[in-house]
Design a protein around this motif. Structure first.
Motif, PDB file in Angstrom:
ATOM      1  N   MET A   1     125.082  57.489  17.963  1.00 41.83           N
ATOM      2  CA  MET A   1     124.763  56.973  19.287  1.00 41.83           C
ATOM      3  C   MET A   1     123.463  56.189  19.221  1.00 41.83           C
ATOM      4  N   LYS A   2     123.368  55.209  20.093  1.00 42.94           N
ATOM      5  CA  LYS A   2     122.138  54.449  20.256  1.00 42.94           C
ATOM      6  C   LYS A   2     121.862  54.306  21.736  1.00 42.94           C
ATOM      7  N   PHE A   3     120.728  54.837  22.177  1.00 41.61           N
ATOM      8  CA  PHE A   3     120.386  54.786  23.595  1.00 41.61           C
ATOM      9  C   PHE A   3     120.035  53.362  24.002  1.00 41.61           C
ATOM     10  N   LEU A   4     120.550  52.920  25.166  1.00 39.44           N
ATOM     11  CA  LEU A   4     120.298  51.565  25.645  1.00 39.44           C
ATOM     12  C   LEU A   4     119.438  51.545  26.897  1.00 39.44           C
ATOM     13  N   SER A   5     119.807  52.299  27.934  1.00 39.80           N
ATOM     14  CA  SER A   5     119.036  52.237  29.172  1.00 39.80           C
ATOM     15  C   SER A   5     119.309  53.451  30.030  1.00 39.80           C
ATOM     16  N   CYS A   6     118.395  53.705  30.960  1.00 38.42           N
ATOM     17  CA  CYS A   6     118.543  54.786  31.930  1.00 38.42           C
ATOM     18  C   CYS A   6     118.006  54.284  33.260  1.00 38.42           C
ATOM     19  N   GLN A   7     118.681  54.636  34.352  1.00 41.66           N
ATOM     20  CA  GLN A   7     118.257  54.159  35.665  1.00 41.66           C
ATOM     21  C   GLN A   7     118.658  55.147  36.739  1.00 41.66           C
ATOM     22  N   THR A   8     117.967  55.086  37.865  1.00 41.39           N
ATOM     23  CA  THR A   8     118.365  55.836  39.053  1.00 41.39           C
ATOM     24  C   THR A   8     118.851  54.840  40.089  1.00 41.39           C
ATOM     25  N   ILE A   9     119.879  55.217  40.807  1.00 40.08           N
ATOM     26  CA  ILE A   9     120.456  54.357  41.833  1.00 40.08           C
ATOM     27  C   ILE A   9     120.315  55.073  43.159  1.00 40.08           C
ATOM     28  N   GLU A  10     119.529  54.524  44.069  1.00 38.43           N
ATOM     29  CA  GLU A  10     119.278  55.159  45.352  1.00 38.43           C
ATOM     30  C   GLU A  10     119.580  54.174  46.466  1.00 38.43           C
TER      31      GLU A  10
ATOM     32  N   GLU B   1     131.654  49.792  42.534  1.00 33.67           N
ATOM     33  CA  GLU B   1     131.614  48.421  42.039  1.00 33.67           C
ATOM     34  C   GLU B   1     130.204  48.012  41.656  1.00 33.67           C
ATOM     35  N   GLU B   2     129.219  48.398  42.481  1.00 35.66           N
ATOM     36  CA  GLU B   2     127.839  48.056  42.162  1.00 35.66           C
ATOM     37  C   GLU B   2     127.401  48.756  40.887  1.00 35.66           C
ATOM     38  N   GLN B   3     127.813  50.002  40.717  1.00 32.61           N
ATOM     39  CA  GLN B   3     127.438  50.745  39.523  1.00 32.61           C
ATOM     40  C   GLN B   3     128.094  50.160  38.278  1.00 32.61           C
ATOM     41  N   LEU B   4     129.379  49.802  38.393  1.00 34.62           N
ATOM     42  CA  LEU B   4     130.080  49.194  37.269  1.00 34.62           C
ATOM     43  C   LEU B   4     129.469  47.851  36.905  1.00 34.62           C
ATOM     44  N   ASP B   5     129.074  47.078  37.910  1.00 35.64           N
ATOM     45  CA  ASP B   5     128.443  45.790  37.649  1.00 35.64           C
ATOM     46  C   ASP B   5     127.120  45.975  36.908  1.00 35.64           C
ATOM     47  N   ALA B   6     126.354  47.019  37.282  1.00 33.87           N
ATOM     48  CA  ALA B   6     125.087  47.283  36.597  1.00 33.87           C
ATOM     49  C   ALA B   6     125.316  47.672  35.140  1.00 33.87           C
ATOM     50  N   ILE B   7     126.355  48.474  34.883  1.00 34.92           N
ATOM     51  CA  ILE B   7     126.662  48.880  33.516  1.00 34.92           C
ATOM     52  C   ILE B   7     127.127  47.687  32.690  1.00 34.92           C
ATOM     53  N   LEU B   8     127.977  46.837  33.297  1.00 38.24           N
ATOM     54  CA  LEU B   8     128.440  45.645  32.599  1.00 38.24           C
ATOM     55  C   LEU B   8     127.274  44.718  32.256  1.00 38.24           C
ATOM     56  N   SER B   9     126.350  44.555  33.194  1.00 39.77           N
ATOM     57  CA  SER B   9     125.192  43.691  32.953  1.00 39.77           C
ATOM     58  C   SER B   9     124.386  44.184  31.766  1.00 39.77           C
ATOM     59  N   ALA B  10     124.160  45.498  31.715  1.00 38.94           N
ATOM     60  CA  ALA B  10     123.411  46.061  30.590  1.00 38.94           C
ATOM     61  C   ALA B  10     124.151  45.864  29.277  1.00 38.94           C
ATOM     62  N   ALA B  11     125.479  46.015  29.298  1.00 36.68           N
ATOM     63  CA  ALA B  11     126.271  45.831  28.081  1.00 36.68           C
ATOM     64  C   ALA B  11     126.190  44.389  27.583  1.00 36.68           C
TER      65      ALA B  11
ATOM     66  N   LEU C   1     132.519  49.432  23.515  1.00 35.22           N
ATOM     67  CA  LEU C   1     133.147  50.265  24.541  1.00 35.22           C
ATOM     68  C   LEU C   1     133.913  49.413  25.543  1.00 35.22           C
ATOM     69  N   LEU C   2     133.317  48.293  25.971  1.00 36.31           N
ATOM     70  CA  LEU C   2     133.949  47.432  26.963  1.00 36.31           C
ATOM     71  C   LEU C   2     135.219  46.796  26.421  1.00 36.31           C
TER      72      LEU C   2
ATOM     73  N   PHE D   1     138.596  42.878  38.187  1.00 31.65           N
ATOM     74  CA  PHE D   1     137.184  42.999  38.553  1.00 31.65           C
ATOM     75  C   PHE D   1     136.284  42.541  37.403  1.00 31.65           C
ATOM     76  N   ILE D   2     136.603  42.984  36.184  1.00 30.82           N
ATOM     77  CA  ILE D   2     135.768  42.633  35.035  1.00 30.82           C
ATOM     78  C   ILE D   2     135.846  41.141  34.734  1.00 30.82           C
ATOM     79  N   SER D   3     137.051  40.560  34.813  1.00 33.08           N
ATOM     80  CA  SER D   3     137.182  39.130  34.538  1.00 33.08           C
ATOM     81  C   SER D   3     136.395  38.297  35.535  1.00 33.08           C
ATOM     82  N   GLU D   4     136.446  38.667  36.825  1.00 36.17           N
ATOM     83  CA  GLU D   4     135.673  37.955  37.840  1.00 36.17           C
ATOM     84  C   GLU D   4     134.176  38.135  37.619  1.00 36.17           C
ATOM     85  N   CYS D   5     133.794  39.361  37.261  1.00 36.08           N
ATOM     86  CA  CYS D   5     132.377  39.642  37.014  1.00 36.08           C
ATOM     87  C   CYS D   5     131.855  38.821  35.836  1.00 36.08           C
TER      88      CYS D   5
END
Length: 362
Positions: free
Chosen positions: A170-179, A215-225, A233-234, A255-259
């Protein structure tokens, strides 16, 4: 980076008269640079600034963590996170809603990054603050750290489901809180407190409470990837959804193709804005940040082109690839001193890599 060192003025101790020294350094076109020592002598592995408390959090490679007060330039807290000397790779701040005890929280992630096996641990630190003030702008500020204690620890490595059940580091990439906060008649104040860790082998998601927008959470994960180039993984998910041909799978693929295509459009706009001062002669002088921005944009476009190829969107994939190649050409002209106009070769920008024409790269 050597070309920028002469702009720094190093201060080995924290003098009482910092403002006058800062003003003097500013008039000289320089910046004050303070040393952040660690008693053990370990190197710094991560930095995180907390605007609400005006503190700088410093994580070290031996697992230690320090909190520095930016106003007084004094270290307010120093501790060792756990017994093992594992580097602190990420820190994020979380403020609870309507907490009468003036407490805030720090999430700290310790990771070996493949150096000593798969070790990934999440730790929650509670900051007890002396006073809580609301400014005229409405912003809440905290002042006066009273104590910092560890309240929660979780081993994330044991909770990850490997993709395709294969053994991989494993290789750690990022960590975030979503509020997200909602104020309505039916729901009242509703806080969504989530934590997400994106890894090259999977995603760890911790949900505390509240409503989440997938959708917002998935978009954030895709952006980081896309930004980090962690596409295994994607691409694996896209191939699996394509073969399943289930209703939910089709929705995910759409959703992913549009993103991905939207991100290509945004990256193209960013590249245009970066190129305008280079071609119009409005750029004063080349610097490292300009080169890094161009390289980052080119890498992002290259990753987006790879993903578009999985959807068999030939025209869109070809366009994204052409823009990526164009960015390579701009970078080559920039490093060769042909952009901006009238400047010579910039050796200090990338001294380790020779300037090669992009069409000759393999």
């Amino acid at each position: 980076m050597a070309m920028f060192f002469h702009y720094l003025k190093f201060v080995t101790a924290f003098p009482a008269q910092v403002p006058p020294r800062r003003e003097t350094a500013t008039r000289e076109g320089r910046h004050l640079c303070f040393e952040l020592p660690n008693p053990s002598g370990a190197s710094i592995s991560t930095l995180f600034y907390i605007r609400r408390t005006n503190q700088l959090v410093v994580g070290f490679s031996d697992g230690c963590l320090s909190l520095w007060n930016r106003k007084t330039l004094k270290r307010e807290h120093h501790c060792q996170l756990g017994a093992r000397r594992i580097p602190v790779h990420a820190i994020t701040f979380q403020e609870p809603e309507k907490d009468p005890s003036n407490c805030c929280y720090l999430w700290a992630v310790k990771s070996t990054q493949e150096s000593e096996g798969d070790v990934l641990r999440l730790r929650l630190l509670q900051l007890t603050i002396g006073s809580r003030k609301r400014l005229a702008s409405g912003q809440v500020m905290y002042e006066g750290l009273e104590c910092c204690k560890e309240r929660f620890s979780l081993d994330l490595a044991s909770r990850i489901l490997p993709w395709r059940r294969q053994n991989s580091h494993m290789k750690f990439l990022s960590c975030q809180t979503i509020e997200d906060f909602y104020d309505s008649v039916d729901q009242g104040d509703n806080a969504n407190e989530d934590g997400a860790c994106l890894l090259s082998s999977g995603v760890v998601h911790l949900t505390c409470s509240g409503f989440q927008k997938e959708e917002e959470q998935l978009d954030a994960i895709l952006s980081a990837a896309f930004q980090m180039g962690s596409l295994d993984l994607l691409t694996g998910c896209i191939k699996r959804w394509t073969s399943e041909k289930q209703p939910n799978s089709m929705e995910n693929l759409q959703f992913i193709s549009e993103c991905v295509w939207n991100k290509v459009v945004y990256a193209k706009d960013d590249l245009d804005q970066m190129c305008v001062p280079l071609f119009h002669g409005s750029s004063n002088s080349p610097d490292l940040s300009t080169l890094q921005s161009l390289q980052h944009c080119q890498c992002l476009l290259s990753n987006l082109s790879r993903v578009l190829n999985l959807f068999q969107l030939r025209k869109k994939q070809a366009l994204a690839n052409h823009i990526s190649v164009y960015a390579k050409v701009v970078i080559w002209f920039f490093q060769a001193g042909l952009l901006p106009d009238g400047l010579g070769f910039i050796e200090d920008l990338d001294p380790l890599s020779p300037v090669r024409h992009p069409n000759r790269e393999r």
